[in-house]
Design a protein around this motif. Sequence first.
Motif, short mmCIF file in Angstrom:
data_model
loop_
_atom_site.label_atom_id
_atom_site.label_comp_id
_atom_site.label_asym_id
_atom_site.label_seq_id
_atom_site.Cartn_x
_atom_site.Cartn_y
_atom_site.Cartn_z
N TYR A 1 0.81 -1.23 0.00
CA TYR A 1 0.00 0.00 0.00
C TYR A 1 0.84 1.27 0.00
O TYR A 1 0.30 2.37 0.02
CB TYR A 1 -0.92 0.02 1.23
CG TYR A 1 -1.82 -1.18 1.29
CD1 TYR A 1 -2.64 -1.51 0.20
CD2 TYR A 1 -1.85 -2.01 2.40
CE1 TYR A 1 -3.46 -2.62 0.23
CE2 TYR A 1 -2.66 -3.13 2.44
CZ TYR A 1 -3.46 -3.43 1.35
OH TYR A 1 -4.26 -4.53 1.37
N LEU A 2 2.17 1.12 0.04
CA LEU A 2 3.04 2.30 0.14
C LEU A 2 4.09 2.25 -0.96
O LEU A 2 4.92 1.34 -0.99
CB LEU A 2 3.72 2.31 1.53
CG LEU A 2 4.61 3.51 1.84
CD1 LEU A 2 3.81 4.81 1.77
CD2 LEU A 2 5.23 3.34 3.23
N ASP A 3 4.02 3.22 -1.85
CA ASP A 3 4.98 3.27 -2.96
C ASP A 3 6.29 3.87 -2.47
O ASP A 3 6.36 5.06 -2.18
CB ASP A 3 4.40 4.12 -4.10
CG ASP A 3 5.39 4.29 -5.24
OD1 ASP A 3 6.43 3.58 -5.24
OD2 ASP A 3 5.14 5.12 -6.13
N ALA B 1 -0.80 0.53 -4.18
CA ALA B 1 -0.25 1.66 -3.42
C ALA B 1 -1.22 2.84 -3.46
O ALA B 1 -1.86 3.09 -4.47
CB ALA B 1 1.10 2.06 -4.01
#
Length: 275
Positions: free
Chosen positions: A164-166, A257
């Motif tokens: 979920y986090l680029d 993301a």
Amino acid sequence: MVPTVEAKGARIPLVGLGTWDLRGRACARVVEQALRLGYRHIDTAEMYDNEREVGEGLRASGVPRNDVFVVTKIWPSHFAPRELLRAARDSLVKLRLTEVDLLLLHWPNPQVPLAETLGALCQAKTDGMTRHIGVSNFNTKLLDQATSLATEPLVCNQFEMHPYLDQSTLVAACRAKGMAVTAYSPIARGNAKNDEVLVRIGRAHGKTAAQVSLRYLVQQDIAVIPRTSKVERLEENLSIFDFRLTETEMTEIGRLARGDGRILDWSFSGSPKWD
Ligand code: 1BO
């Protein structure tokens, strides 16, 4: 045997046990179990207040010390040079080790000049307290400063990373400097477990969504340190080297993301401006 990622002479097992929040007897027991199951990478920190128990688990496992990659971290309130060296010594005393494999600066601290902190961190290495040094939660700007100030190689940046986090900018910056990346919260604190995309992809491989989340990272040569206190999860988190995600699946996971994907954004002593 857990595969490793190599950076500047450090060989970091791609799966490790994160121990944040594990305390007391339970912590020692999980560390011991993990090592018996085949884990060879244990991540602790001064701030986790469990180094004593991590050391106990390590000894109880019977696994030879040199087979295990032990990581600890210095808390930012101890970044003044004398404090840093004292904190590193205290960690070794608690772990009952003569050296760790990797010593990290846990979180940036703008109150202490980075040059002084890096000088002490490098000294901890040349004094033999650690085999390798690195940083944690450093953004690209701080990473540039740190690598130009350090007189010893910085082998790793550890930061939050999950589907979920680029973190592609920061990962690229680490790679450009020849540094390894370790991802903490690699299952997004459990949020990835019920994700329908990850569940569907996992089903195609006979794996859980959590395993897909971990595999997505290790398949990019990013080490993961999922934390768990449950033995069955220890096994699940380690069983990610017998399948491969397709390019299409990797792309689909990368699209999960989102702008609000970051979990940990505390301002201990001034959070860095995240990339
Ligand atoms: C401040 C804690 C981050 C994970 O080690």
